[in-house]
Design a protein around this motif. Sequence first.
Motif, PDB file in Angstrom:
ATOM      1  N   PHE A  15       0.833  -1.208   0.000  1.00  0.00           N
ATOM      2  CA  PHE A  15       0.000   0.000   0.000  1.00  0.00           C
ATOM      3  C   PHE A  15       0.866   1.255   0.000  1.00  0.00           C
ATOM      4  O   PHE A  15       0.602   2.213  -0.746  1.00  0.00           O
ATOM      5  N   LEU A  16       1.910   1.264   0.825  1.00  0.00           N
ATOM      6  CA  LEU A  16       2.814   2.411   0.875  1.00  0.00           C
ATOM      7  C   LEU A  16       3.583   2.565  -0.430  1.00  0.00           C
ATOM      8  O   LEU A  16       3.807   3.685  -0.905  1.00  0.00           O
ATOM      9  N   ALA A  17       3.984   1.435  -1.004  1.00  0.00           N
ATOM     10  CA  ALA A  17       4.736   1.493  -2.263  1.00  0.00           C
ATOM     11  C   ALA A  17       3.869   2.039  -3.391  1.00  0.00           C
ATOM     12  O   ALA A  17       4.350   2.787  -4.256  1.00  0.00           O
ATOM     13  N   GLN A  18       2.590   1.697  -3.402  1.00  0.00           N
ATOM     14  CA  GLN A  18       1.702   2.194  -4.447  1.00  0.00           C
ATOM     15  C   GLN A  18       1.509   3.704  -4.359  1.00  0.00           C
ATOM     16  O   GLN A  18       1.355   4.372  -5.381  1.00  0.00           O
ATOM     17  N   GLY A  19       1.531   4.231  -3.160  1.00  0.00           N
ATOM     18  CA  GLY A  19       1.329   5.666  -2.997  1.00  0.00           C
ATOM     19  C   GLY A  19       2.572   6.490  -3.173  1.00  0.00           C
ATOM     20  O   GLY A  19       2.487   7.714  -3.317  1.00  0.00           O
ATOM     21  N   GLY A  20       3.743   5.884  -3.097  1.00  0.00           N
ATOM     22  CA  GLY A  20       4.979   6.615  -3.280  1.00  0.00           C
ATOM     23  C   GLY A  20       5.415   7.363  -2.026  1.00  0.00           C
ATOM     24  O   GLY A  20       4.908   7.123  -0.920  1.00  0.00           O
ATOM     25  N   PRO A  21       6.365   8.292  -2.179  1.00  0.00           N
ATOM     26  CA  PRO A  21       6.895   9.026  -1.012  1.00  0.00           C
ATOM     27  C   PRO A  21       5.816   9.791  -0.245  1.00  0.00           C
ATOM     28  O   PRO A  21       5.897   9.906   0.987  1.00  0.00           O
ATOM     29  N   ALA A  22       4.830  10.342  -0.959  1.00  0.00           N
ATOM     30  CA  ALA A  22       3.772  11.082  -0.265  1.00  0.00           C
ATOM     31  C   ALA A  22       3.002  10.176   0.693  1.00  0.00           C
ATOM     32  O   ALA A  22       2.621  10.593   1.787  1.00  0.00           O
ATOM     33  N   VAL A 140      -1.109  14.209  -7.774  1.00  0.00           N
ATOM     34  CA  VAL A 140      -0.595  14.912  -8.955  1.00  0.00           C
ATOM     35  C   VAL A 140       0.644  14.213  -9.507  1.00  0.00           C
ATOM     36  O   VAL A 140       0.779  14.005 -10.724  1.00  0.00           O
ATOM     37  N   LEU A 141       1.550  13.825  -8.602  1.00  0.00           N
ATOM     38  CA  LEU A 141       2.748  13.124  -9.055  1.00  0.00           C
ATOM     39  C   LEU A 141       2.393  11.789  -9.712  1.00  0.00           C
ATOM     40  O   LEU A 141       2.985  11.402 -10.728  1.00  0.00           O
ATOM     41  N   GLY A 142       1.416  11.091  -9.122  1.00  0.00           N
ATOM     42  CA  GLY A 142       0.990   9.827  -9.711  1.00  0.00           C
ATOM     43  C   GLY A 142       0.344  10.010 -11.066  1.00  0.00           C
ATOM     44  O   GLY A 142       0.555   9.198 -11.987  1.00  0.00           O
ATOM     45  N   MET A 143      -0.451  11.070 -11.201  1.00  0.00           N
ATOM     46  CA  MET A 143      -1.080  11.342 -12.504  1.00  0.00           C
ATOM     47  C   MET A 143      -0.029  11.669 -13.560  1.00  0.00           C
ATOM     48  O   MET A 143      -0.137  11.251 -14.717  1.00  0.00           O
ATOM     49  N   ILE A 144       0.988  12.418 -13.162  1.00  0.00           N
ATOM     50  CA  ILE A 144       2.063  12.742 -14.103  1.00  0.00           C
ATOM     51  C   ILE A 144       2.739  11.467 -14.593  1.00  0.00           C
ATOM     52  O   ILE A 144       2.985  11.280 -15.791  1.00  0.00           O
ATOM     53  N   THR A 145       3.026  10.565 -13.651  1.00  0.00           N
ATOM     54  CA  THR A 145       3.660   9.294 -14.019  1.00  0.00           C
ATOM     55  C   THR A 145       2.763   8.473 -14.941  1.00  0.00           C
ATOM     56  O   THR A 145       3.220   7.880 -15.927  1.00  0.00           O
ATOM     57  N   ALA A 146       1.455   8.461 -14.615  1.00  0.00           N
ATOM     58  CA  ALA A 146       0.521   7.679 -15.431  1.00  0.00           C
ATOM     59  C   ALA A 146       0.447   8.219 -16.857  1.00  0.00           C
ATOM     60  O   ALA A 146       0.457   7.451 -17.831  1.00  0.00           O
ATOM     61  N   PHE A 147       0.387   9.531 -17.009  1.00  0.00           N
ATOM     62  CA  PHE A 147       0.302  10.100 -18.352  1.00  0.00           C
ATOM     63  C   PHE A 147       1.620   9.996 -19.113  1.00  0.00           C
ATOM     64  O   PHE A 147       1.620   9.900 -20.344  1.00  0.00           O
ATOM     65  N   GLU A 168      -4.009   4.233  -8.408  1.00  0.00           N
ATOM     66  CA  GLU A 168      -2.935   4.259  -7.417  1.00  0.00           C
ATOM     67  C   GLU A 168      -2.640   5.687  -6.969  1.00  0.00           C
ATOM     68  O   GLU A 168      -2.350   5.940  -5.796  1.00  0.00           O
ATOM     69  N   ALA A 169      -2.732   6.637  -7.911  1.00  0.00           N
ATOM     70  CA  ALA A 169      -2.456   8.026  -7.546  1.00  0.00           C
ATOM     71  C   ALA A 169      -3.496   8.568  -6.575  1.00  0.00           C
ATOM     72  O   ALA A 169      -3.177   9.338  -5.661  1.00  0.00           O
ATOM     73  N   LEU A 170      -4.751   8.183  -6.773  1.00  0.00           N
ATOM     74  CA  LEU A 170      -5.825   8.685  -5.907  1.00  0.00           C
ATOM     75  C   LEU A 170      -5.746   8.122  -4.491  1.00  0.00           C
ATOM     76  O   LEU A 170      -6.416   8.644  -3.588  1.00  0.00           O
ATOM     77  N   LEU A 171      -4.961   7.084  -4.295  1.00  0.00           N
ATOM     78  CA  LEU A 171      -4.808   6.527  -2.953  1.00  0.00           C
ATOM     79  C   LEU A 171      -4.281   7.572  -1.975  1.00  0.00           C
ATOM     80  O   LEU A 171      -4.699   7.624  -0.814  1.00  0.00           O
ATOM     81  N   THR A 172      -3.345   8.405  -2.428  1.00  0.00           N
ATOM     82  CA  THR A 172      -2.752   9.385  -1.514  1.00  0.00           C
ATOM     83  C   THR A 172      -3.762  10.453  -1.099  1.00  0.00           C
ATOM     84  O   THR A 172      -3.737  10.926   0.040  1.00  0.00           O
TER      85      THR A 172
END
Length: 221
Positions: A15-22, A140-147, A168-172
């Motif tokens: 779960f933490l890995a999916q959300g990234g540093p945030a 936002v960072l996750g959306m950037i990565t996805a796009f 995954e981005a919306l998890l944060t």
Amino acid sequence: MLQSLAPALADMRLFLAQGGPAMVAIAALSVITLALILWKVWRLALMGAWSSAAAETAVSHWLSGRPREALLAVSRRGGARARVVRAALEARLSRHCPDEHAREETARVALAELAQARSGLRALELIANVAPLLGLLGTVLGMITAFQTLQEAGARADPATLAGGIWEALLTTAAGMAVAIPASTALTWFESIADRVQADMQDAATRIFTADQAARAEAAE
């Protein structure tokens, strides 16, 4: 015991890995929030935030012209209201302390008690404000990565891949709100308690200083 916890720990790491540093920062804030709330409840209990019987009894004795009983009612009480009432009684009964100085001494004690009652609230307020912003930043960072992934795929882009990245981005965002909501709720509750303690101390001190001089006359006998 450890074997039964292993799947839960693995799910938490995923779960933490999916959300990234945030998500890691939000998880840290959640632990800090829980610790702050428990600490604050303990501190308020120690300072008698929910107990006003002794102070009310002392004020009643004072208004009835029984200063000795009033002092005795709060002499061994450690609550914030009791300490302020005791300071007001001792200052007013002192022969060498004019009313102006007595009021200042009572105000000094009351301000110290209020500082204790409000300690830690700034941290909770900061967490309530920062947690949603961290969640939004992670999204936002996750959306950037996805796009970026969608752009690299070009015509071979799979909508399912994009949807998975957005999910995954919306998890944060959800995690940030999950931390901010209890922090904001606890902050409002603690502030209401501090306001009630302040009002009670002010009311008790006012009644003591506006009472007639019967108690002072009796104490001087």
